[in-house]
Scaffold this active site. Structure first.
Site: not given
Ligand code: NAD
Ligand code: TDX
Length: 339
Positions: A7, A12, A40, A125-127, A149, A153, A213
């Protein structure tokens, strides 16, 4: 050091790979990185720096066991970011989440075991803890995921722990709070709201806007992941919180201020199904055991993020347009039968 990063073209993962290539963490100046990424909708090669000597990019699926087994031998560690990551997408279609997040993690674990890889860090993730009204989750809190989701996880976290206990694989799990920063796909709240506002559109607030959050800058998160890789204990789980809790309403106010827009741009929309009310991590363990503390103050990190989206339309306009077109074509009636 040879790192295998899944990824690494996502939000990240790419920040992590770029930090390694920049030698930002001690001992990584000569590190080689192999990125395996399916590209993706969320993966973007523009996120990654270019270094033909220290970076190998492979487009492929973590569920493809033959491919993973052909690549993994010779690496010292796996850092596993790849996932389907957007809660709203998991509500409308969970299959890709079960496949990538659960099966993909199991394939990686099995290949790491067979290839004799010495270290495996799983980015979670914290989720997985669910939703908490008061206090904060420690690592021993029971898992109680609510969205598909989060459930996928949580399942992957349990597999990681099982491979440690059963096979002695040197795994660690990180569970971080919501990340923000540059290069985040404009479907998550911060980049969606900033880009909508820059385009003169409204911003959709779910429900009463009082869901809370905890925000963590992506650079702090990546530093924590590397700290766990190099100094974390096998078999352990580490919470990584940013320490800054905000309701979505408060966040929207700051983003409106950041772009100079007023509250009339807020559109109240129907709540997300099963919407978790509050996330809050107790990060004492990683602070005490590994000396981690977030460094980027939220106000500065958010201002930098707003500025980056303002200055880099070339990055987000095409991906946002494509996502909007895809969503429109999935609307019933838009696609002819048999087309
Ligand atoms: P993202 O969606 O931006 O990136 C995911 C990446 O994984 C992409 O580059 C996608 O092409 C790749 N991918 C998806 N399916 C795949 C597969 N089958 N094989 C190979 N590659 C694949 O996600 P992110 O926000 O960078 O999150 C990274 C990690 O951190 C995830 O595991 C997510 O659960 C975790 N996480 C994210 C957040 C957040 O706030 N974004 C918070 C907590 C945990
Ligand atoms: O259009 C919106 N309006 C809105 O009110 C969207 C997209 C979100 N929200 C709210 C939903 C949530 O309470 O904002 C908050 C944050 O939403 P997201 O950005 O979708 O994040 P969340 O659902 O909290 O999940 C994120 O944090 C944990 C990441 O997407 C996950 O990958 C990670 O594990």
């Amino acid at each position: 050091m040879r790192l295998f990063v899944t990824g690494g073209a996502g939000f990240i993962g790419s920040h992590y790979v770029n930090a390694i290539l920049a030698g930002r963490y001690p001992g990584t100046e000569d590190a080689h990185v192999t990125v395996l990424d399916k590209l993706t909708y969320a993966g973007n090669l523009d996120n990654l720096g270019f270094d033909p000597f220290r970076l190998t990019f492979v487009r492929g699926d973590i569920c493809d066991e033959d491919l993973v087994m052909s690549l993994l031998p010779g690496h010292d560690a796996v850092v596993h970011f790849a996932a389907e990551s957007h809660v709203d997408r998991s509500i409308t279609g969970a299959a890709a989440f079960a496949r990538t997040n659960v099966l993909g993690t199991q394939v990686l674990l099995d290949c790491a075991r067979r290839a004799g890889v010495g270290r495996f860090v799983h980015v979670s993730t914290d989720e997985v803890y669910g939703s908490i009204d008061h206090t904060s989750w420690t690592e021993s809190w029971p898992l109680s995921p609510n969205s598909p989701y989060a459930a996928s996880k949580a399942a992957s976290d349990l597999l990681v722990q099982a491979y440690h206990r059963t096979h002695g694989l040197a795994t660690s799990v990180t569970r971080c709070s919501n990340n923000y920063g540059t290069h985040q796909f404009p479907e998550k709240i911060i980049p969606l709201f900033i880009t909508n506002l820059l385009d003169g559109q409204d911003i959709p607030l779910y429900g009463d806007g009082m869901n809370v959050r905890e925000w963590l800058h992506v650079s702090d998160h990546c530093r924590a992941v590397h700290l766990v890789l190099t100094h974390g204990a096998p078999g352990e789980i580490y919470n990584v919180g940013g320490g800054r809790e905000l309701s979505n309403r408060e966040l929207a106010e700051r983003l409106l201020d950041g772009v100079g827009a007023s509250w009339d741009r807020v559109r109240w929309v129907a709540d997300r199904k099963g919407h978790d009310r509050r996330y809050s991590l107790d990060s004492t363990k990683i602070e005490k055991e590994l000396g981690f503390a977030p460094e980027v103050p939220f106000e500065r990190g958010l201002a930098d993020t707003v500025r980056w989206y303002r200055d880099n339309r070339w990055w987000w306009e095409p991906v946002k347009k494509r996502a909007e077109l895809e969503a429109a074509w999935q609307t019933p009636g838009r696609v002819r039968a048999g087309a």
